[in-house]
Scaffold this motif. Structure first.
Motif, PDB file in Angstrom:
ATOM      1  N   VAL A 138       0.645  -1.244  -0.073  1.00  0.00           N
ATOM      2  CA  VAL A 138       0.233  -0.114   0.007  1.00  0.00           C
ATOM      3  C   VAL A 138       0.868   1.244   0.049  1.00  0.00           C
ATOM      4  O   VAL A 138       0.579   2.101  -0.740  1.00  0.00           O
ATOM      5  CB  VAL A 138      -0.951   0.145   1.203  1.00  0.00           C
ATOM      6  N   PHE A 150       2.593   1.891  -3.274  1.00  0.00           N
ATOM      7  CA  PHE A 150       1.638   2.402  -4.349  1.00  0.00           C
ATOM      8  C   PHE A 150       0.997   3.841  -3.985  1.00  0.00           C
ATOM      9  O   PHE A 150       0.994   4.825  -4.905  1.00  0.00           O
ATOM     10  CB  PHE A 150       0.253   1.565  -4.563  1.00  0.00           C
ATOM     11  N   ALA A 151       0.943   4.291  -2.802  1.00  0.00           N
ATOM     12  CA  ALA A 151       0.533   5.388  -2.174  1.00  0.00           C
ATOM     13  C   ALA A 151       1.686   6.384  -2.409  1.00  0.00           C
ATOM     14  O   ALA A 151       1.193   7.730  -3.009  1.00  0.00           O
ATOM     15  CB  ALA A 151       0.075   5.387  -0.840  1.00  0.00           C
ATOM     16  N   ALA A 173       4.013   5.845  -4.941  1.00  0.00           N
ATOM     17  CA  ALA A 173       4.122   6.067  -6.422  1.00  0.00           C
ATOM     18  C   ALA A 173       3.350   7.174  -7.309  1.00  0.00           C
ATOM     19  O   ALA A 173       3.935   7.620  -8.104  1.00  0.00           O
ATOM     20  CB  ALA A 173       3.959   4.753  -6.904  1.00  0.00           C
ATOM     21  N   GLY A 174       2.155   7.243  -6.597  1.00  0.00           N
ATOM     22  CA  GLY A 174       1.321   8.205  -7.197  1.00  0.00           C
ATOM     23  C   GLY A 174       1.656   9.550  -7.359  1.00  0.00           C
ATOM     24  O   GLY A 174       2.042  10.055  -8.147  1.00  0.00           O
TER      25      GLY A 174
END
Lengths: 383, 284, 288
Positions: A12, A15-16, A18-19
């Motif tokens: 998580v 991804f969080a 990467a945004g």
């Protein structure tokens, strides 16, 4: 249990992060907002932008589409205007590739940078549509990326004698109901262009609409023409947009349609369109509509933006990419570009619509106020 | 979660229908029809995603291949995917953190505060979203939130909070107050009881909420279209753009990619979406 | 001990009443962000759209509504009609189906029926457009199976029927989920009693399950109807070039192509009224 939870949390977190990280830009990124169909966006993303990065290795071009039709240009206008109104510096759109209508509006509202004079190839930018548009003086603010002609495409398998004028088209449509299509005034400007051409034809007052003056009293003239268009539409298929008309032509649902010449050529090149479908011009004429490259007034990367436009205006690029590869009419002075185009490409480009046809039948869009009045009349009268 | 039953009532009978041939045929027929109706339209997407060349009058694609699936690895689709997933994750985390306190409050508070709170969060889903989001976009432009990651997360929260608030409220209600009373009687504080007793018991509900909000955010289209344009694109917006240009193959590939998280979660978390949980939705 | 004394008096103190004032304050504070999100992202924009609908060029006026009446009144009826058709289709299939599944459990069927929940609205729109198109995949399959002749076209996807089908397809999943939950909450003894009186499956559904699950059915109906009235993604994907449109499409066109926030808001207000009608009915039935 704890381990899976830990792994989950790690994923998580990755991804969080990467945004937002994809927005972090250590290099220079020129933000290009393209208010046109996907095929135009891809030219910038996959060809012009890539070429620019090769020449300037620390610069990336981020081209994004903002939709289709006039709404797309409006989206660019709204974003830029919001930043202007808020008094911000360093706007997040560097190059706006927009329609004539909104270029004129943005010049009027002082949202654009007058950069053509500083360009290397600025001297090649010529033509009546680079001086005035919709009644606004736009000289120095815009460089046409290409010019786009609206034409009537027909399928020779079903249409042995294509119409040469609006009158012939009317007769053909009456004899072949629902075999002609255009997209009305929503979803694309090919349909809007057809509507304008219709109004020019029915009223015979082309000069009034293009040069003015704007007089509300002429509304009756417009409404008369649109009422006849409503009757015409009864035997017509209204498609969902530029691509919709092409798709219907391709599927044999219609045998003739109002299309952008360039989009027709692009679809043929991609194998999505029957190669026999040919465009023609009809008297008294159909509009030509440029797509403008503009630089916003307070662009964050204003100088790089101007350089990018310079690349697109380079006669070599115009010849090899714009004309040969994608079948558009040159955005800069054709005399500078066409000698560089191969004869095979030239043959394909002018198949069905010759330079002669263009000279005789190509028309300008009307003044902004008349443009709006015609569209409003259409919405009210035609359902 | 068995739910509450009146004392002395019988447990649910499960699937004790007649086992004759007629019943078996009937069941198979039902499943077959459902397969055709539910899966059929989705199979059309699969067909288009592998159609390298398909134009009329061919009934099926003239040429099949994975050319368009290879586009997943290319910049714009991959970018939209990454952006969409990270937005969804951030939205889910934010939704959980913000809705647990208010859901617990709504579950324990005296009437009519609880129902009022629930209705408040239902409103963004009950009202037509497009006009409200268009208006929000106008505001976001003014506040410099338009076209930003944060702006899109915010607009996702507006619509998504209802899922977490309602689910958590239902779950907290289902946890009887007796357990909390016992803890408090043993000397624990109100807050400590919540974190040590109530919240662990509510974990299945937390998971269920997370799934619902995550999927809502991943699939959210209207708000993202209005607020995120043109820089923050998620998969649904990307699919819409492709579809506008009649790039049906790309649109279909994107559509199928969009469905993958949903299907994976559907299969894996099947047990958390038991219909009984949602029985509470019918009763405020 | 304190608790014992309260218990000894026969009264119970609820845990929430045991919260100290500081705790209470912190809990209220913790609940604020969620409310703030709703106010900023929904409440304030909603109010703004209300006022904007009465303004044009900075003046108070009814011109926006007049334009809506002139251009879009047909579309109001169209929208309501499509939503009603979708609702009928959803519940016409959903109630018997859920009832049947309550009586004769089928794990596979229930799983299949959950699938549309996880298919985003836009994907439904695109899938249905491709499926129901004049020469779409539905027709291709039927043709391949030899059930239809070669040159048929299906005029579904562009009309109200295609929209209603797409909307029903998507909403069926949630409706079945809600109904199954409610039906499962009905005690088995009631059904057994009905069976004892000789009721077949159909009577069991209509005479026992439906009346006892009425609140859930009402909620599901209201949620579905308002969702269909306000549907945007699906009509956008299945868009037709001419003829009546769903109201949200008109709104998007007004706002996007013309930047006419005033008229767009007026359309929005009309849609609020339509949705409010349904919600009001629900609140009334719940308040009983």
């Amino acid at each position: 249990m704890m381990r899976t939870l830990a792994v989950l949390v790690a994923v998580v977190a990755a991804f969080a992060v990467a945004g937002p990280v994809t927005y972090a830009q250590p290099r220079v990124t020129v933000q290009v907002a393209v208010a046109a169909d996907v095929n135009v966006v891809e030219v910038h993303r996959n060809h012009l932008g890539v070429a620019f990065s090769k020449i300037n290795p620390h610069v990336t071009v981020n081209a994004v589409g903002t939709g289709t039709g006039e709404a797309a240009s409006r989206a660019v206008y709204t974003k830029v205007k919001a930043q202007a109104d808020a008094g911000r510096k360093g706007w997040d759109i560097d190059v706006g590739i927009i329609s004539m209508r909104y270029a004129a509006q943005m010049v009027r509202e002082k949202l654009l940078h007058q950069f053509v004079g500083e360009m290397q190839f600025g001297q090649y930018v010529s033509g009546p549509d680079t001086d005035r548009a919709f009644g606004v003086d736009i000289k120095g603010y815009v460089v046409p990326m290409f010019r786009n002609q609206i034409a009537i495409a027909y399928n020779p398998q079903f249409v042995s004698r294509p119409p040469k004028s609006f009158a012939e088209l009317e007769a053909w449509v009456r004899a072949n109901p629902r075999r002609f299509g255009y997209n009305g005034i929503k979803g694309g400007v090919s349909g809007i262009g057809f509507t304008m051409g219709w109004v020019y034809y029915k009223t015979g007052r082309y000069d009034l609409f293009v040069q003015g003056p704007f007089d509300k009293a002429n509304d009756g003239l417009i409404r008369g023409a649109i009422e006849q268009l409503r009757d015409f539409n009864r035997n017509v298929l209204i498609t969902s947009g530029n691509a919709g008309t092409l798709d219907a032509l391709n599927r044999g649902e219609i045998w003739m349609g109002a299309v952008w010449v360039d989009q027709l050529v692009a679809w043929k090149n991609e194998g999505r369109m029957n190669p026999d479908i040919t465009p023609v011009m009809i008297a008294p004429g159909l509009p030509i509509y440029p797509l403008y490259l503009t630089v916003t007034r307070e662009a964050a990367n204003r100088d790089w933006a101007a350089k990018y436009v310079d690349l697109v205006a380079n006669p070599q690029i115009q010849a090899k990419v714009i004309v040969e590869q994608f079948g558009w009419y040159p955005g800069i002075d054709p005399n500078r570009v066409m000698p560089l185009v191969s004869s095979a490409a030239r043959a394909l480009l002018f198949r069905g619509v010759t330079p002669d046809d263009l000279a005789r039948y190509s028309r300008q869009m009307p003044l902004g106020e008349y443009y709006d009045a015609i569209l409003l009349a259409y919405e009210e009268i035609v359902r | 979660m068995e739910g509450r039953r009146a004392p002395g009532s019988k447990p649910q009978a499960r699937g004790r229908g007649p086992r004759g041939l007629g019943a078996i045929i009937g069941r198979t027929a039902l499943v077959a029809i459902l397969l055709a109706v539910i899966v059929g339209p989705l199979l059309g997407l699969v067909l288009w995603s592998v159609a390298e060349r398909w134009y009329w009058p061919a009934v099926f694609p003239q040429q099949i291949g994975t050319k368009y699936w290879a586009r997943i690895t290319q910049g714009d689709l991959l970018g939209a995917l990454t952006r969409g997933v990270s937005i969804a994750l951030v939205t889910t985390a934010a939704a959980l953190v913000t809705s647990v306190p208010i859901a617990y409050g709504a579950a324990r508070a005296r009437l009519p505060l609880g129902p009022v709170v629930l209705m408040l969060f239902l409103l963004p889903q009950a009202f037509p979203q497009l006009p409200v989001f268009a208006s929000a976009a106008v505001l976001f432009y003014r506040w410099n939130l338009a076209g930003t990651f944060l702006g899109v997360v915010l607009i996702h929260l507006v619509g998504g909070l209802v899922y977490s608030v309602w689910t958590m409220t239902a779950v907290f209600r289902a946890i009887g107050e007796e357990i909390e009373e016992a803890a408090i009687n043993l000397g624990a504080s109100f807050t400590r009881t919540f974190f040590r007793i109530t919240l662990p018991l509510a974990l299945p509900g937390v998971v269920a909420s997370s799934i619902l909000v995550f999927i809502y955010s991943l699939d959210e289209f209207t708000g993202t279209l209005l607020v995120g344009a043109p820089y923050v694109t998620t998969l649904p917006v990307y699919m819409y753009t492709a579809s506008l240009g009649y790039e049906l193959q790309i649109a279909s590939v994107t559509a199928l990619v969009l469905m993958i998280p949903g299907v994976v979660l559907l299969v894996a978390m099947e047990r958390f979406l038991r219909a009984e949980y949602l029985a509470f939705f019918g009763r405020l | 001990m304190k608790a014992l004394s309260a218990g000894a008096l026969g009264g119970r103190v609820r845990p929430v009443e045991r919260a100290r004032p500081l705790e209470q304050a912190l809990w209220w504070l913790a609940a604020l962000p969620a409310i703030a999100v709703i106010l900023i992202g929904f409440g304030f924009p909603l109010l703004q759209s209300l006022t904007a609908s009465f303004m044009r060029d900075g003046n108070w006026t009814l011109a926006n509504y007049e334009l809506v009446y002139r251009l879009y009144r047909q579309d109001v009826f169209y929208t309501v009609g499509v939503a009603a058709a979708g609702l009928l289709l959803t519940f016409g299939i959903g109630i018997p189906l859920s009832g049947h599944l309550r009586l004769r459990h089928s794990h596979v069927a229930e799983f299949l029926l959950k699938v549309p929940l996880f298919v985003p609205f836009v994907v439904v729109g695109h899938a249905m457009r491709v499926f129901l198109a004049p020469r779409g995949t539905l027709l291709s399959t039927l043709h391949a199976l030899g059930l239809v002749p070669a040159d048929t076209t299906l005029a579904f996807s562009e009309g109200w029927m295609g929209l209603a089908i797409a909307l029903a397809w998507k909403h069926l999943a949630l409706v079945v989920l809600l109904l199954m939950g409610a039906f499962r909450g009905v005690d088995e003894s009631y059904l057994e009693a009905a069976r004892g009186f000789g009721a077949g499956p159909i009577r069991q559904i209509w005479a026992v399950l439906v009346p006892m699950a009425a609140p859930s059915i009402g909620l599901a109906a209201v949620l579905s109807l308002t969702s269909m009235l306000a549907s945007f993604s699906i009509p956008l994907m299945m868009s037709r070039g001419s003829g009546p449109q769903m109201l949200m499409i008109d709104l998007y066109h007004r706002y996007g192509q013309h930047g006419d926030f005033g008229t767009a808001s007026a359309i929005g207000v009309v849609s609020y009224l339509l949705a409010a009608g349904a919600a009001y009915y629900y609140l009334r039935s719940v308040a009983k």
